[in-house]
Each structure stands twice: as C-alpha cells, then as structure tokens.
Design an enzyme around this catalytic site. Structure first.
Site, PDB file in Angstrom:
ATOM      1  CE  LYS A  29      -3.792   0.236   2.146  1.00 48.55           C
ATOM      2  NZ  LYS A  29      -3.896  -0.825   3.355  1.00 48.55           N
ATOM      3  NE  ARG A  99      -6.988   4.245   4.622  1.00 45.21           N
ATOM      4  CZ  ARG A  99      -8.126   3.380   4.178  1.00 45.21           C
ATOM      5  NH1 ARG A  99      -8.154   1.719   3.593  1.00 45.21           N
ATOM      6  NH2 ARG A  99      -8.923   4.520   4.023  1.00 45.21           N
ATOM      7  N   GLY A 108      -8.485  -7.356   4.409  1.00 42.52           N
ATOM      8  CA  GLY A 108      -8.804  -7.769   5.403  1.00 42.52           C
ATOM      9  C   GLY A 108      -8.035  -8.626   6.842  1.00 42.52           C
ATOM     10  CG  MET A 110      -2.297  -7.187   8.999  1.00 45.03           C
ATOM     11  SD  MET A 110      -1.219  -7.247   8.762  1.00 45.03           S
ATOM     12  CE  MET A 110      -1.228  -6.730   6.729  1.00 45.03           C
ATOM     13  NE  ARG A 358      -5.553  -4.845  -2.634  1.00 45.40           N
ATOM     14  CZ  ARG A 358      -6.450  -4.544  -1.793  1.00 45.40           C
ATOM     15  NH1 ARG A 358      -5.703  -5.091  -0.855  1.00 45.40           N
ATOM     16  NH2 ARG A 358      -7.701  -4.952  -1.349  1.00 45.40           N
ATOM     17  CG  HIS A 474      -3.841 -45.610   0.938  1.00 41.62           C
ATOM     18  ND1 HIS A 474      -4.816 -45.540   1.064  1.00 41.62           N
ATOM     19  CD2 HIS A 474      -3.574 -46.619   0.232  1.00 41.62           C
ATOM     20  CE1 HIS A 474      -5.402 -46.444   0.063  1.00 41.62           C
ATOM     21  NE2 HIS A 474      -4.938 -47.088  -0.664  1.00 41.62           N
ATOM     22  CB  SER A 781      12.918 -42.651  -9.212  1.00 38.46           C
ATOM     23  OG  SER A 781      11.695 -42.443  -9.147  1.00 38.46           O
ATOM     24  CB  CYS A 848       8.443 -40.736  -8.142  1.00 38.31           C
ATOM     25  SG  CYS A 848       9.102 -42.573  -7.140  1.00 38.31           S
ATOM     26  CE1 TYR A 868      11.097 -38.894 -13.362  1.00 40.90           C
ATOM     27  CE2 TYR A 868      13.004 -38.995 -14.858  1.00 40.90           C
ATOM     28  CZ  TYR A 868      11.917 -40.111 -13.671  1.00 40.90           C
ATOM     29  OH  TYR A 868      11.996 -41.757 -13.161  1.00 40.90           O
TER      30      TYR A 868
END
Length: 895
Positions: A29, A99, A108, A110, A358, A474, A781, A848, A868
């Site tokens: 702000k 503020r 909302g 603070m 903002r 699980h 992996s 994985c 990957y």
C-alpha cells in the site's frame, strides 16, 4: 536499540520519498501510494512507517520507540502545512486514517482505523468546517466503533446493539435517519459502554489515539486470521507490516460524495471491462459491510443489474465528471503497472482521490485470460505472462469447485489433501460405497484411514474423508491420482463404525446423511453445497504450450491404470514416472488370487497363484504401454508388505477362508504371522523378493511379455524400478533377477527390446551410497514421500496430529510432506545426485513422490538439475507451469 537510518517515508504532490519497487520496506500500500503520487495522481498527503519498525516494535516488547514518535509528529506537521489544517485543532481539525500494509496483499487480514483525531472538541470544528454537523457526529460515531474494536479490544457488537436499540425506539430503518441529537446521545452511550466493557476511558487526546492506532496495526500482523492467511500463502512471519498514515478524505459528506472499489478487468472472468462498485454518501467500510447495496460503476453494468431487478444507476450516470477522471486514471494505472489493478477511491464533494492501487486478486480462469490478453496487447512478454499465473491456482480449472454463493454450515476442518468440491451421502465402508454407487447414489466415503483394500470404495465415491493421515497418506495419494476430492487428517471428527455415525463439533452425522467436502481448503460442510464444473479453454492450452517452450524439467505422471495413463497424456505428461504394480492387485477379480499367493504354504502353491496373476498383470501393462506409446514407463515392482492385501476384520477373514476352502484358524494364524510392529520399515520392497524371488520373477515376465505383445503397435520404453533398496548387494541381486527373466522371455520369443533397471532412493542409506548403487542402476527415482519419513522420523499417516502446530509455531517452514525439506531431505537428494553422476555421468534422475506436483519443490528440483518430476495426473499442468517458472527465475538469477 539501533534503529534504521530512515523509517518515515513522506508522500504528497511532487514529494514522494518512495516508489513501487520499495514494497519490502513500505509494504504494497505504501509503495503504491508513493508511486501514484509521483505519477501526479490525486492522492491525499501522508507518510508510511516502514516494515522494519514493525520488527523493532516486537523486539521492544510491543512498545513504540521515542524516536519514532518524534519523527511521526514531524511528518504530521508537513501534512498540516500542506492542507492548512491542524491535528487536534478545535476549529480546523486534521483527521487521518491509519492503515496496515504488508509487502504482499492480505485483504481484510489486518486492521484499519478511519477518522482518527475526533473528540468532543474537534467534532464541533469538523461540523463547522464541513457545514454538515450530521456528517461530523456520524464520523465520530464510526471512529469510536472502529477504535474501541481495533485498539481497545472491545467486542464491537455491543456498540451495534446500542445503535440498533436507538433505531428501534425511534422507529428508524436506516442509519441515515439518525439526527445530530440522536448521534450525540448515542456517543455518550458509547463512552459509557466502552468504559463498562474495557475498564478504560475512550481517549480524548488525538495524539494518544494515534499511538494506540499505530500499535494496533503493528499488533494486527500477528492476529490469528493474519497468521492463518500467511500460513496458507507461505508468507514468512519476518516480513512485518508497514503503517500508512494519511489525511482523511470523506465520501460521506452528501450526495456529491462517494466511495468505491474497482478492478481494471473483471477479476472473476478476466474480461477486459472496468468492473467495480460504489456508494454515494458513504465511507469505505460501507461498501463491503453489506448494510447498503453498492451500485455498479458503469452504465453497462447498471443495465445488467436493472434487468435482474437490482437498483439501477451507476457512477458513470450519477457523477459523470468524476467517472471520466477515474476511467482515465485506471487506464493509466494498468499501463503503468502492466497488470490488472484493484483500486480504492473516494469522491469528496465532486473531487476524486485515489486511496490505493495494487495488483488485483483473481480467479485462475481470470489469471490465464488476463495473461494471454495482455500478451496480445503487447503489455507483457511471454515470460511475464507465464509468471503471472499461479501454478497452484490451476487446481480451480481442473476440478469441480464449491459455489461461493451457496450457504454453508461448517462441520469440521482437516487437511486439503486433494482439491475439488464434492457432495454425497455418508458411508463408512468401501463395500457400502460401491453398493450405493451402483444404485445411482452419490456417496462420500468416510474412514478413520484408508488402506489399499478401500480402492473400490474410493473409485465409487465422489470424495473421501479420513480422520487420520496426512497430505501423503494413502487416501491423499490415491485420491489425487484419481482426481477425486479428499479431506484427510480431520481430527475434529470422530468415526464410530459400530453405530455408523460420525461426531464433529456437536453434530452427529449418520450413514446416509449429506455432507460436502472442499478438498482445496480442507473444510467439511453439513448438507449439500452446489459445485461449479471445470472447463478448459484455448487460453489454458496456450499457457501450457508456452510453459513447455521454457521449462527444462521433463514431466511424467504417477499412473497405475491405462485410464490414468490416458488422463496423464491428455494433460501433457511425457511418460510415467511411477507405476505402482500393487494397485493392480486390488481388483475384485484378482484380490483373492493375490491372497492365495500370500497364504501359500509352499513355493509350488505360491508359483501356481502367481501363474494365475501373470496374465492379469500383463494385460494391465499392455494397456499402459499403448496409452504411453513413445514415452518411458517406470514400473515399480511390488513394494508394500504382504499383510496389506489381507482382510482386517473377522467377518472378512471368515468369508475369505470359506472362498479358499481353508479353516478360519489357518487363515488367522497366517495373518497373525505376517503382522509387523513397523511395516513401513519391515518386510517390503526388494526384501520380499529376496525372500520370495518368484514374486518379482512373475512381474518382470509380465512386463517383458507385454512389451513383446505391443511391439510393432506401440513404441515401448520400460524402466524397471526396485524399491526399498538400502545396500549394493540388494540391488545387484535384483538386477540379476530382472536381466535373467527378461533374457529368458526374449529367447523364448526370439525377440529383443531395450529396457533399463534402476532403483528408488527412499532410504537415507541409499542416498549416501548412491555411488555404489550407480554401478548397477541406470536411473534413480527419488521416492520423496518415504525419504521424508525415514529422514525425519515422521510417519506421514500420523503427522496430521502435530505438523500443523509445527508449521504455525515456526518450528518447520512448511509441511515436509507437501513441500520438500531442502535442508534435510534435499541435502540427501543432492548428495545422491552428486555421487550417482560421479560414477555414471548419464544416469537418469527423477522424483516420483508427491513433491513432484508442488510448485516450490519443483523449483528446487529444477535448481539441482534433475531430469524430470513425476506427479499425479491431475497435477501435471501445475508441474508444467511450475517447471517453466522455475527455469525463467533461474535464468533471471544467472543473468
């Protein structure tokens, strides 16, 4: 204590001491107020106390240093000089707003205080200055309500009761009907009520009011709602909040005054259209309080509202000059910030003032559309467009979500284990779930915890709720793989299987009752809540293709069935990183064959049962290979301990004995013999195959025969993965078994094919001897779910009871089963990568575990050079975008 050299930053016409790039110091702000001032926009003068002083405030036991107070008064004097008003003056008083402002938007969360500086004397001066006594006394009433709540800790509803009692006595329907005399009497009642409730007199001295407000804003950084919000979004506690003190402008001076909020584009749809609401003769909190219905900004939206029976009228029609100025400003702001803006404004007697801008919060759908539209408008580059969309938010586009407009009755809250919204009738067993689903009923499967035996019930259910287990339990892992909604570890609920009911927070939910799950928040609601179905459009596909252009990491999916494999491919997966063969064993046509194999008394009996399983496994692999033609498929051989496949209740055990023609006692003895005190570290994975090599021999044969069965129809790249390896000897023996079995099948069919053998790194010892394992393994992996458990000594199924506290108390930065623990588990991964590459430079490295779909973890895996990541099919788009963002951010750092 040493204070920063500068901690007050002033802003007024042509005097802005900050700018938009100073969010860490001034908060969002404050930085944007300074930026708008520098742009020459109409911003009321004021100053920002830096976030550093929030840290000082807490270090000094929540007190304000003398130097801060001195500098605040000097800055306030500059505002007085500009406006020709005096703070606390009886004839021409200056009022201010106080503020909060964090570096990231926390709407909302603070506190804010308006109209500060009013007392019994200054209110008279404000009445004379404004020539509107009612406005002045109403502003005093509003100030007392806000200040007593935010600063003095009073329950503001007590003052609301006083207001409503007065309106009732006077037969008023609206606050605006209160006269000056009414307001004066009400304020005296407020003073009495505040003293009665808090034991304190409402402060008359404006300077004392100011110190109280600054302290309250700093304290609001650590309110429960702010802590929860930061935890949800991963913002660190160390940031702190700035405090913005700004001259008041008034939207409640009459019908030529107004206040409102606006978005430069529609935050729900992303449509390029000015969007917002306002109220005449009102202050900021009125717009969001719901006491009056706000009006739309534009004539077009007013027409839409009138068609629906809503009040007509718009800012464009009521105050055309102010609207034209606001429209020009919003267009300047969007071009300047090159992003959709969320703005707040006030019109005081026809004059427009900007109070905030903002980057606007938006839905995932809006984020994707805005990114693509701004790219087409040449406002941003491709790279910026990719960085504008939150990967995690894409869950909104891939799963049904709960309708935010529907009423909800909170029942309990657990962990958001798998996203989406689902409603259904409660059932407490998988058998009942499958049975009711066959009859066309929508059900929610409620269990203390799930096991692989529950797979049919999970498939049949709309969603799954467990009272135990964490984010990688699980239930969570399987539900995510299916794209089903799941709330896990809901400790507020207690399941009573005997009476088929669940108790939570005073409610009793019986079998057949309706509940709704929100897998994105972990909330559970009583009754049915409507859902909004997902749909993907061209913009989504465009973002995914752009992501593929920039990412370095490969993307695979954890998939156990041909259906999962096809879903994964549709979402852009480039192979399967984990195919869990044990999940194939739980089908109703094969579970008893598996149990026959487990209960076998001799090797011959076991091999006979395995021979029955072989064509079933082969069929599964054929379907997966066809779905993944041309891409690698990593198949993990049997991992869980054998007792997981056996029945748990006496009734199920008795039924199994009858089906197999065994005595109940024989089955019970075998079940007891297989029971382990700590099965996670017990007789599982490669340890099973060393004891019973025929199990892995059957699985490898099924893989080999499946490869040959699809040869010529599909290009297959099988990678056979050995789980729970902790020694070089285990892996050598298993690789020899795999090679021998494949060679045998190839010789029998006079055919060859390429394949690889590798291992999961899921034990700390495996990571530390990765150089030895790389002698045999062609790929690693990292099974980060188990690696996290074994490294941290935390059971993922039990961690839900305490991990939340560990995160909220700052002991852990994040749930380590959700986001990789870089300092501990990550160090082991890095060590294994280094050791493995030292022996085999071309070793393939992937992950994985469930961390493969977590954006923060993906960023880390990209940084350490893995090839990957693999995750649940429905998280593949999230990982694709996260991988692209990681590559772009890494490139930025390197340059």
């Amino acid at each position: 204590m040493m204070l920063p050299n500068k901690f007050i930053y002033f802003f007024a016409a042509e005097q802005a001491e900050g700018h938009a790039g100073m969010k860490e110091l001034l908060g969002g702000k404050g930085a944007n107020l300074a930026e708008m001032t520098a742009m020459g926009l109409p911003v009321p003068p004021g100053f920002t106390i830096s976030t550093e002083m929030c840290q000082v405030f807490y270090q000094m036991g929540q007190t304000l240093p003398v130097q801060l107070k001195e500098n605040v008064m000097l800055a306030l004097a500059r505002v007085e000089k500009i406006l020709g008003k005096k703070f606390g003056d009886r004839t021409n008083p200056l009022l201010v707003s106080v503020r909060s402002g964090s570096r990231a938007s926390m709407p909302g969360m603070m506190d804010t205080i308006l109209n500060l500086g009013l007392n019994d004397e200054t209110v008279v001066g404000l009445a004379e200055q404004s020539r509107n006594p009612r406005f002045a006394w109403d502003s005093y009433r509003r100030f007392m309500t806000m200040y007593s709540d935010v600063v003095m800790g009073m329950n503001s509803s007590l003052l609301e009761v006083e207001l409503e009692d007065l309106k009732h006595r006077k037969k008023y329907h609206k606050d605006s009907e209160l006269t000056v005399e009414d307001l004066q009497n009400l304020i005296e009642r407020y003073k009495f009520q505040i003293h009665e409730s808090t034991g304190q007199t409402f402060p008359r001295d404006p300077v004392e009011q100011l110190w109280g407000a600054i302290q309250a804003v700093f304290r609001s950084w650590n309110t429960p709602r702010a802590l929860t919000y930061r935890e949800l979004h991963g913002y660190p506690d160390s940031w702190g909040t700035a405090v913005n003190i700004q001259a008041m402008v008034f939207g409640n001076l009459g019908d030529d005054s107004a206040t409102g909020v606006a978005f430069t584009r529609n935050p729900s749809t992303g449509e390029k259209a000015f969007f917002g609401e306002f109220l005449t003769n009102a202050q900021g909190e009125d717009v969001v309080a719901g006491i009056r219905t706000p009006l739309p900004l534009t004539r077009q939206n007013a027409l839409k509202s009138s068609e629906k029976g809503a009040t007509s009228g718009s800012l464009e029609e009521i105050m055309p000059e102010a609207f034209a100025q606001l429209e020009a400003i919003y267009q300047r702001l969007e071009k300047h910030y090159r992003d959709m803006q969320d703005i707040e404004f006030t019109i005081e007697r026809g004059k427009l003032f900007m109070l905030q801008t903002r980057n606007g919060k938006r839905t995932a759908r809006a984020a994707v559309k805005i990114a693509c539209d701004m790219l087409d408008e040449k406002l941003i580059t491709e790279q910026e467009a990719l960085l504008r969309v939150s990967p995690q938010s894409l869950d909104q586009l891939l799963h049904p979500t709960l309708d935010p407009k529907d009423k909800k009755i909170n029942l309990a809250k657990g962990l958001p284990a798998s996203p989406g919204g689902a409603s259904g009738q409660v059932v407490f067993s998988s058998e009942m779930a499958a049975e009711w689903a066959k009859d066309g009923k929508k059900v929610i499967l409620v269990r203390v915890e799930t096991s692989p035996e529950d797979i049919d019930g999970m498939i049949a259910a709309q969603g799954v709720l467990t009272t135990r287990g964490g984010m990688t339990s699980h239930a969570a892992v399987v539900a995510r793989g299916m794209g089903k909604c799941c709330v896990a570890g809901c400790g507020e609920a207690e399941v009573d299987y005997r009476n088929n009911e669940m108790r939570a927070n005073g409610f009793v939910v019986k079998q057949g009752d309706l509940i709704t799950l929100d897998g994105g928040t972990g909330e559970v609601f009583l009754g049915q809540v409507n859902t909004i179905q997902p749909s993907l459009d061209g913009d989504f596909e465009r973002v995914m293709k752009m992501a593929d252009k920039y990412r370095k990491l490969g993307l695979r999916a954890n998939a156990d069935t041909p259906h999962d494999a096809r879903v994964a491919r549709d979402f852009g997966a480039e192979g399967i990183g984990l195919c869990r063969t044990e999940h194939m064993f739980f089908g109703p046509d094969r579970i008893d064959v598996v149990r026959k194999m487990i209960l076998a008394q001799t090797r011959e009996e076991r091999v006979a049962a395995l021979d029955q399983l072989l064509p079933m496994q082969k069929s599964d692999f054929i379907g997966i290979f066809q779905a993944m033609s041309g891409f690698p498929v990593t198949i993990r051989l049997l991992d869980p301990p054998l007792h997981e496949f056996l029945p748990h209740s006496e009734g199920e055990t008795k039924e199994l004995a009858q089906r197999l023609g065994w005595s109940l006692e024989q089955v019970q003895i075998k079940v007891r013999n297989l029971k382990e005190f700590n099965p996670m570290l017990g007789h599982r994975g490669c340890r099973l195959a060393i004891t019973y090599p025929e199990i892995y021999q059957m699985q490898v044969r099924a893989i080999a025969e499946a490869v040959l069965a699809v040869k010529g129809k599909a290009t297959v790249k099988p990678e056979i993965m050995i789980p729970i390896v902790g020694t070089e000897g285990e892996l050598k023996r298993m690789k020899a078994l795999v090679d021998h079995e494949i060679k045998t099948v190839q010789n029998q069919h006079s055919a060859t094919f390429d394949y690889q053998v590798g291992t999961m790194i899921e034990l700390p010892r495996a990571a530390l001897i990765a150089d030895e394992l790389a002698q045999s393994a062609e790929f690693f992996s990292f099974g980060t779910n188990d690696l996290t458990q074994t490294t941290m000594g935390i059971s993922r199924d039990d961690a839900g009871r305490f991990l939340g506290t560990y995160v909220s108390e700052g002991i852990l930065e994040a749930d380590p089963f959700t986001t990789i623990d870089q300092k501990g588990v990550g160090k082991l991964v890095e060590k294994a990568v280094e050791l493995g590459r030292g022996i085999r430079s071309n070793i393939k490295l992937g992950i994985c575990g469930e961390h493969g779909g977590d954006p923060e973890s993906v960023k880390y895996f990209n940084s350490i050079g893995l090839h990957y990541v693999s995750c649940s099919p429905y998280r593949v788009p999230i990982a694709r975008l996260a991988a692209a963002q990681a590559a772009l951010q890494q490139r930025k750092v390197e340059h």
